[in-house]
Design a protein around this motif. Sequence first.
Motif, PDB file in Angstrom:
ATOM      1  N   LEU B  97       8.166  -0.132   6.784  1.00  0.00           N
ATOM      2  CA  LEU B  97       8.834  -0.516   8.018  1.00  0.00           C
ATOM      3  C   LEU B  97       7.797  -0.805   9.107  1.00  0.00           C
ATOM      4  CD1 LEU B  97      11.287  -0.743   9.938  1.00  0.00           C
ATOM      5  CD2 LEU B  97      11.121   1.726  10.291  1.00  0.00           C
ATOM      6  N   ALA B  98       6.825   0.104   9.250  1.00  0.00           N
ATOM      7  CA  ALA B  98       5.804  -0.055  10.279  1.00  0.00           C
ATOM      8  C   ALA B  98       5.019  -1.346  10.071  1.00  0.00           C
ATOM      9  CB  ALA B  98       4.862   1.149  10.268  1.00  0.00           C
ATOM     10  N   TRP B  99       4.721  -1.647   8.803  1.00  0.00           N
ATOM     11  CA  TRP B  99       3.925  -2.829   8.487  1.00  0.00           C
ATOM     12  C   TRP B  99       4.639  -4.106   8.943  1.00  0.00           C
ATOM     13  CZ3 TRP B  99      -0.747  -4.041   8.144  1.00  0.00           C
ATOM     14  CH2 TRP B  99      -1.217  -5.130   7.402  1.00  0.00           C
ATOM     15  N   THR B 100       5.977  -4.134   8.807  1.00  0.00           N
ATOM     16  CA  THR B 100       6.716  -5.317   9.247  1.00  0.00           C
ATOM     17  C   THR B 100       6.653  -5.455  10.770  1.00  0.00           C
ATOM     18  OG1 THR B 100       8.780  -4.097   9.476  1.00  0.00           O
ATOM     19  CG2 THR B 100       8.360  -5.124   7.340  1.00  0.00           C
ATOM     20  N   LEU B 101       6.363  -4.340  11.469  1.00  0.00           N
ATOM     21  CA  LEU B 101       6.316  -4.382  12.930  1.00  0.00           C
ATOM     22  C   LEU B 101       4.941  -4.786  13.472  1.00  0.00           C
ATOM     23  CD1 LEU B 101       8.386  -1.173  13.772  1.00  0.00           C
ATOM     24  CD2 LEU B 101       9.180  -3.529  13.600  1.00  0.00           C
ATOM     25  N   VAL B 102       3.918  -4.851  12.586  1.00  0.00           N
ATOM     26  CA  VAL B 102       2.587  -5.274  13.024  1.00  0.00           C
ATOM     27  C   VAL B 102       2.549  -6.797  13.042  1.00  0.00           C
ATOM     28  CG1 VAL B 102       0.130  -5.211  12.510  1.00  0.00           C
ATOM     29  CG2 VAL B 102       1.545  -3.209  12.043  1.00  0.00           C
ATOM     30  N   ARG B 103       2.124  -7.376  14.158  1.00  0.00           N
ATOM     31  CA  ARG B 103       2.124  -8.843  14.227  1.00  0.00           C
ATOM     32  C   ARG B 103       1.169  -9.423  13.201  1.00  0.00           C
ATOM     33  NH1 ARG B 103       2.583  -8.716  20.718  1.00  0.00           N
ATOM     34  NH2 ARG B 103       4.723  -7.972  20.634  1.00  0.00           N
ATOM     35  N   PRO B 104       1.575 -10.516  12.536  1.00  0.00           N
ATOM     36  CA  PRO B 104       0.765 -11.097  11.452  1.00  0.00           C
ATOM     37  C   PRO B 104      -0.693 -11.340  11.861  1.00  0.00           C
ATOM     38  CG  PRO B 104       2.918 -12.132  11.505  1.00  0.00           C
ATOM     39  CD  PRO B 104       2.873 -11.192  12.676  1.00  0.00           C
ATOM     40  N   ALA B 105      -0.942 -11.777  13.085  1.00  0.00           N
ATOM     41  CA  ALA B 105      -2.295 -12.102  13.506  1.00  0.00           C
ATOM     42  C   ALA B 105      -3.199 -10.874  13.505  1.00  0.00           C
ATOM     43  CB  ALA B 105      -2.275 -12.727  14.903  1.00  0.00           C
ATOM     44  N   SER B 125       2.200  -5.506  -1.557  1.00  0.00           N
ATOM     45  CA  SER B 125       3.584  -5.770  -1.152  1.00  0.00           C
ATOM     46  C   SER B 125       3.737  -7.151  -0.516  1.00  0.00           C
ATOM     47  CB  SER B 125       4.056  -4.687  -0.172  1.00  0.00           C
ATOM     48  OG  SER B 125       3.418  -4.865   1.082  1.00  0.00           O
ATOM     49  N   MET B 126       2.596  -7.864  -0.300  1.00  0.00           N
ATOM     50  CA  MET B 126       2.665  -9.190   0.320  1.00  0.00           C
ATOM     51  C   MET B 126       2.442 -10.263  -0.744  1.00  0.00           C
ATOM     52  SD  MET B 126       0.096  -8.062   3.351  1.00  0.00           S
ATOM     53  CE  MET B 126      -0.201  -9.681   4.034  1.00  0.00           C
ATOM     54  N   PRO B 127       3.101 -11.432  -0.607  1.00  0.00           N
ATOM     55  CA  PRO B 127       2.795 -12.534  -1.533  1.00  0.00           C
ATOM     56  C   PRO B 127       1.373 -13.056  -1.256  1.00  0.00           C
ATOM     57  CG  PRO B 127       4.357 -13.212   0.172  1.00  0.00           C
ATOM     58  CD  PRO B 127       4.154 -11.758   0.339  1.00  0.00           C
ATOM     59  N   PRO B 128       0.690 -13.587  -2.317  1.00  0.00           N
ATOM     60  CA  PRO B 128      -0.707 -14.029  -2.160  1.00  0.00           C
ATOM     61  C   PRO B 128      -0.900 -15.000  -0.992  1.00  0.00           C
ATOM     62  CG  PRO B 128      -0.032 -14.214  -4.457  1.00  0.00           C
ATOM     63  CD  PRO B 128       1.170 -13.755  -3.689  1.00  0.00           C
ATOM     64  N   GLU B 129       0.097 -15.869  -0.751  1.00  0.00           N
ATOM     65  CA  GLU B 129      -0.042 -16.847   0.337  1.00  0.00           C
ATOM     66  C   GLU B 129      -0.261 -16.126   1.666  1.00  0.00           C
ATOM     67  OE1 GLU B 129       2.518 -16.917  -1.772  1.00  0.00           O
ATOM     68  OE2 GLU B 129       1.686 -18.530  -3.006  1.00  0.00           O
ATOM     69  N   ALA B 144     -14.346 -10.303   2.022  1.00  0.00           N
ATOM     70  CA  ALA B 144     -14.834  -9.804   0.731  1.00  0.00           C
ATOM     71  C   ALA B 144     -14.464  -8.332   0.566  1.00  0.00           C
ATOM     72  CB  ALA B 144     -16.349  -9.986   0.635  1.00  0.00           C
ATOM     73  N   ASP B 145     -14.601  -7.542   1.639  1.00  0.00           N
ATOM     74  CA  ASP B 145     -14.204  -6.129   1.587  1.00  0.00           C
ATOM     75  C   ASP B 145     -12.746  -6.000   1.201  1.00  0.00           C
ATOM     76  OD1 ASP B 145     -16.625  -5.133   2.248  1.00  0.00           O
ATOM     77  OD2 ASP B 145     -16.110  -4.628   4.321  1.00  0.00           O
ATOM     78  N   LEU B 146     -11.935  -6.824   1.851  1.00  0.00           N
ATOM     79  CA  LEU B 146     -10.497  -6.778   1.623  1.00  0.00           C
ATOM     80  C   LEU B 146     -10.185  -7.143   0.177  1.00  0.00           C
ATOM     81  CD1 LEU B 146      -7.857  -6.383   3.175  1.00  0.00           C
ATOM     82  CD2 LEU B 146      -7.804  -8.834   3.575  1.00  0.00           C
ATOM     83  N   VAL B 147     -10.764  -8.261  -0.266  1.00  0.00           N
ATOM     84  CA  VAL B 147     -10.492  -8.749  -1.617  1.00  0.00           C
ATOM     85  C   VAL B 147     -10.983  -7.755  -2.666  1.00  0.00           C
ATOM     86  CG1 VAL B 147     -11.109 -10.554  -3.273  1.00  0.00           C
ATOM     87  CG2 VAL B 147     -10.452 -11.173  -0.955  1.00  0.00           C
ATOM     88  N   SER B 148     -12.129  -7.114  -2.386  1.00  0.00           N
ATOM     89  CA  SER B 148     -12.727  -6.232  -3.392  1.00  0.00           C
ATOM     90  C   SER B 148     -11.856  -5.004  -3.654  1.00  0.00           C
ATOM     91  CB  SER B 148     -14.127  -5.795  -2.968  1.00  0.00           C
ATOM     92  OG  SER B 148     -14.033  -4.887  -1.885  1.00  0.00           O
ATOM     93  N   SER B 149     -10.989  -4.650  -2.707  1.00  0.00           N
ATOM     94  CA  SER B 149     -10.163  -3.462  -2.940  1.00  0.00           C
ATOM     95  C   SER B 149      -8.862  -3.812  -3.664  1.00  0.00           C
ATOM     96  CB  SER B 149      -9.861  -2.753  -1.617  1.00  0.00           C
ATOM     97  OG  SER B 149      -9.092  -3.578  -0.784  1.00  0.00           O
ATOM     98  N   LEU B 150      -8.678  -5.091  -3.980  1.00  0.00           N
ATOM     99  CA  LEU B 150      -7.448  -5.491  -4.681  1.00  0.00           C
ATOM    100  C   LEU B 150      -7.610  -5.329  -6.191  1.00  0.00           C
ATOM    101  CD1 LEU B 150      -6.519  -8.790  -2.817  1.00  0.00           C
ATOM    102  CD2 LEU B 150      -5.671  -6.475  -2.434  1.00  0.00           C
ATOM    103  N   PRO B 151      -6.492  -5.171  -6.911  1.00  0.00           N
ATOM    104  CA  PRO B 151      -6.576  -5.184  -8.372  1.00  0.00           C
ATOM    105  C   PRO B 151      -6.996  -6.584  -8.832  1.00  0.00           C
ATOM    106  CG  PRO B 151      -4.396  -4.470  -7.594  1.00  0.00           C
ATOM    107  CD  PRO B 151      -5.130  -4.958  -6.415  1.00  0.00           C
ATOM    108  N   GLN B 156      -7.938 -12.508  -8.025  1.00  0.00           N
ATOM    109  CA  GLN B 156      -8.086 -13.891  -8.473  1.00  0.00           C
ATOM    110  C   GLN B 156      -7.109 -14.814  -7.749  1.00  0.00           C
ATOM    111  OE1 GLN B 156     -10.576 -14.961  -9.993  1.00  0.00           O
ATOM    112  NE2 GLN B 156     -11.355 -12.921 -10.455  1.00  0.00           N
ATOM    113  N   GLN B 157      -5.861 -14.351  -7.590  1.00  0.00           N
ATOM    114  CA  GLN B 157      -4.856 -15.175  -6.927  1.00  0.00           C
ATOM    115  C   GLN B 157      -5.278 -15.514  -5.506  1.00  0.00           C
ATOM    116  OE1 GLN B 157      -1.206 -13.001  -7.275  1.00  0.00           O
ATOM    117  NE2 GLN B 157      -0.597 -14.077  -9.143  1.00  0.00           N
ATOM    118  N   VAL B 158      -5.809 -14.533  -4.801  1.00  0.00           N
ATOM    119  CA  VAL B 158      -6.234 -14.784  -3.425  1.00  0.00           C
ATOM    120  C   VAL B 158      -7.437 -15.718  -3.405  1.00  0.00           C
ATOM    121  CG1 VAL B 158      -7.204 -13.738  -1.359  1.00  0.00           C
ATOM    122  CG2 VAL B 158      -5.315 -12.608  -2.556  1.00  0.00           C
TER     123      VAL B 158
END
Lengths: 495, 495
Positions: B97-105, B125-129, B144-151, B156-158
Motif C-alpha cells: 500500500l505504501a509503495w503505491t503512495l510513493v510518487r513514481p519519480a 511486484s512491478m512490471p519490467p517496463e 547497476a546496484d539496483l539491477v544487481s539485487s534482482l533475480p 535480464q528483462q530490465v
Amino acid sequence: MSQLLPPDDPETDADADGAARPHHHHLEQARAQVIQLLSRQSVEKELLSRSESRNSDVVAQLVARQHQAALEQRLSHFHPADIAFVLEALAPEARDLAWTLVRPARRGAVLLETSDTVRRALVMSMPPEEVVALAGSLDTDDLADLVSSLPEEARQQVLERLDSADQAEVRSMLSFPEGTVGSMMDLDFIAVREDTTLEAVQRLLRRRKLLPAHTNQLFVVDRGNQLRGLLPLARLLLGDPEGQVAEVMNPRPVYFYTDDPSREAVAAFEKYDLISAPVLNLHRQVVGRVTVDAVLDEISERAQTEGLRQVGLTEEDEDLFAPVVASAQRRWPWLAINLATAFFASRVIGAFEPIIEALVALAALMPIVASIGGNTGNQSAALVIRGLALGQLGSDQLRRILRRELSISALNGALWGVVLGFATLLLYHQLPLSVVIAVALMLNMSVAALVGVLAPVLLHRLGRDPAMGSSIILTATTDSMGFFIFLGLAAVFLV
Amino acid sequence: MSQLLPPDDPETDADADGAARPHHHHLEQARAQVIQLLSRQSVEKELLSRSESRNSDVVAQLVARQHQAALEQRLSHFHPADIAFVLEALAPEARDLAWTLVRPARRGAVLLETSDTVRRALVMSMPPEEVVALAGSLDTDDLADLVSSLPEEARQQVLERLDSADQAEVRSMLSFPEGTVGSMMDLDFIAVREDTTLEAVQRLLRRRKLLPAHTNQLFVVDRGNQLRGLLPLARLLLGDPEGQVAEVMNPRPVYFYTDDPSREAVAAFEKYDLISAPVLNLHRQVVGRVTVDAVLDEISERAQTEGLRQVGLTEEDEDLFAPVVASAQRRWPWLAINLATAFFASRVIGAFEPIIEALVALAALMPIVASIGGNTGNQSAALVIRGLALGQLGSDQLRRILRRELSISALNGALWGVVLGFATLLLYHQLPLSVVIAVALMLNMSVAALVGVLAPVLLHRLGRDPAMGSSIILTATTDSMGFFIFLGLAAVFLV
C-alpha cells in the motif's frame, strides 16, 4: 575554534600529509616488515642489556643502534594511523621500544589514532610534562579526547599544567558525557554571515592558507551566533561572486544539539550521506561540528567491540598484551554468572535423579534438547537485536515477530523432533522414549523462540544493551527448561 | 560519467534536497506516525475490499481515499531514506500500500535506500517496463546496484529494455564481483589536466550548475586518462587563480584498483579520513571513484549482518516479514549441524552409561563442565576474531595470545574449579567426586582456550569468515570434551 575567519588560525589541510601515502598494498607490506623488525629488535635489545652488563659485545651494540636509527627513519615516513597500527600489534617491550623511535612532534597525532588501552599505557609511561608538551601540537578537541582516556590522576596532572585558556576549553569539552554528540564534535568550523557576498567569503578564505579537514561547507550564523544555514563550498565555487550568502545557502540543514545521543548523529550521517554538520547548544548557537571521520570512528569502534561485549568482555580486553592476572580477574563476573546458571540447570537434573537411575539413556539424550534450544533461541534473539538497533520494532511489529518466530520454531521443532525421535528409536529401540524426546525438542524450541524474542526486548526496555546479556538469559533458560521438559515428560510417561 | 567537465551533465547537488530535512527528532516522530497510519490503513483497506463486494459502505470508501491522499502528501515530504525506513518497518500488505503512495519519480531513489530483500520484493511486484522507467532517474552506478539485487530473470528483462549505451555501461559495472572496490565505486568524478590554470578550472566548474555529491576534490589526469594527482576544492578556492593545477595538486594520493577487496578501501577511508578516492583500472586509468558514503553503507551493512551471521542466518533473514516456511527452511543447515554435533556429544555420554548408572550425580554435574568450557572458549574466540579482523595477528602475536589465553584459563580454571568442587562437596558429600569435577573443569577450560584461539585462526587461513563457524566448532568440542574428560576421570577414579 575558528569563527568569522580568524586569518591566522594554524589549521591543518585535509590532504597536507597526503604526500606520504603510497598505494595501500606497499603500506601493508612495510608495516608488517617494521612490526617484525621491531619484535626482533626488542629481543636483541633484551639480550644486549644482559651482555652489556658484562661489557663484552661492543660491536653488537653498535649494530643494534644502527638498526634502530634505520627503523626510526622508516617510521618517520609512516602515517600516524600506521604507526598506531604497528604499536597495537606489538608486545609491550617491543611497543615501548617503538614508542621511543617515534619523533616527539608526531607522538600526539599517533596517540589519537591508537585504541584507548594502548594510549593509556603509552601516556602512563611518559612524565606529565611530556604529555603537556604533546598537547601543543593538538587541537582542543583532540587534546580533550587524549586527556579523557587517561586515568583520573594523570588527567588532573596534565590539565593543571595547561595554560588557563586551553584548560578552560578542554574542561568544557570534557564536560560532554561519553555517548553524546558533544563528546564527538570538533571545533574547527568556519562561520560566515548571511549578508556577505560570495566574493568577500572567498577573499576571507584565501587569507587563511588552509581549511580545516572535512570542510565541505561553511556555517552561516547571525549576530547572536545562531545557525541560519549552510554554505556548501561547491556553491561558493559555482555561485555568482556578487551574490549574497543568503541567496545560495541551504536554509534548512541537518543539525544536532550537544546532548543528542551520538548514535543519532551516526544514523543521520548514514542516512543523509553527510560530510559535516553543525552542533548547537541549547540557545541554538553554533558551538562545534561533527564530521564524517568521527562518525566512521564511532561506527567501527562499536562494531569492533560488539563481538567482545556479546561474550562479556570489555574495552580493556582489547589490549591483547595486558597482564594475565588482571585479564583473568576481569572475566570473573561472567564466569560467576555462568557457574550459577549452570549450577541451577544441574539442580533441575538433580531433581530427576531417580528417573535417570531407572533409565540412564535419558542422561545421554538430555543435552541434545538443551543445545538445540539454545541455538534456536540465539537465532531469534539475533534478529530482534538487529531490529531494535535499527529502531524498526514498534509494538505492532513485535507481536508479529513473536508470532512468526513461534511459527518457525513450531514448524522446525516438529520436523527435527521427528528426525531426532527416529534416531533415538534406532539407538535405543524404545518407542515411548523416542516420542518423549521428539515432543520435548518441539516444546523447548518454542520456549527458546519466546525467550529469544522477549529477552532482548526486555533488556532494551530496561535501558540495557540488548546484545550484552540476552545470550546468558537465553542459554540459562533453554538449558534448564530443556532438562525440565525432557526429564519431566519422561517421569510422567516412561517410568 | 563526467570527465573534463561536460557542462550539461545532469548531476545532483550534495544538498539539493536539504530543504526537506528538519531536526531528526521530528523526523522520527513523523516516521513512527506514518508507519502506524499505514498499518492501520492497510487493515481498513482489507476490510473495505470485503465490504466493497457487498456495495454497502460508500462513505467509508471515500474516507479511506482521503486518508490515502493525506498519507501520500506526507510521504512526499520525506527523504528517500526515511521512506525506505518506513517500507522496511511495514508488514507486506501495508508495504505494498505504501509503495503505491510513493510518487513514481521518487521510487528509484527510495529503492536505492532499502535493504536488498525489501528492494527485491518491491521490484518483483512491478512490471519490467516500470522498472526501466525508474532507471531514467538514476545514475549508471545506482542503476547497476539496483539491477544487481534482482533475480537473474528479472535482471535480464530490465537490461534488455535499456538503450544500448546504458546497457553497456550497466553491464560493465555489473562485471565487478561483489566485495571488490569496483562494485562499490560510482562514476561521478570530475577530471582536469595538470596544465590548466585554477581560474580556468573554476570557469569550467561554473558552467555545470551542480557538482556531484561528495566532490571534495577533482581528479588530475594526463592525456591517457592516467592519474597524476588530486586537486582538493579547498586548494582550488584558496590558491592563486593564475597558478596551474600541477602546482597545488596533491601528487601522491591514495587510490584503489577496481579489483582491490572492498574491505581495503574501507580500512583506508577509516585510517586516512578520506571523503573520496580515485579508482583505477589495470592501465592506471581513472575509471571511477569511491566516496565515504559508500564506505559508510558498506561498514554498517557488515556490522548489521555480523550478529546474524554468527548464528548462521543470512542476508535473506533480514526481512522480518518473509514467509514463515521459507524462513524455517533457511535455518535447516544450521539445525542439522547442531543436531549432528549434539548427537555426537550424546554418544560420548552414551559410552559412559554404566558409570552414570552407578553414580547418577555425574549426570547432573556434567553439563556444568561443558557449559563453562563453551563460554570460556567463546571469550578467547571473540578476542582472536577481533584481532584477525584488524589484521593484527602475525605468527609471533598468535603464539603469544595462545600462551596468554591458556594461562588465563588455567588460572581461572584452578580458581573456579575449587569453587565448583566445594559446591559439589556440600551437595553430595563425596570428596573424590568433588576433586574429579574440579580437575575436569580446569582441563576443559584449557581445551576451550586452545580451540577458541585455533578455530578462528584455522577458518581464517582456509579463507573463511572466522566469525561464521567458530562458535559451532567450539561448542561441539567443549561439549564433547567436557563430557569425555569428566566422565572419563570418573570412570578411572570413582567407580
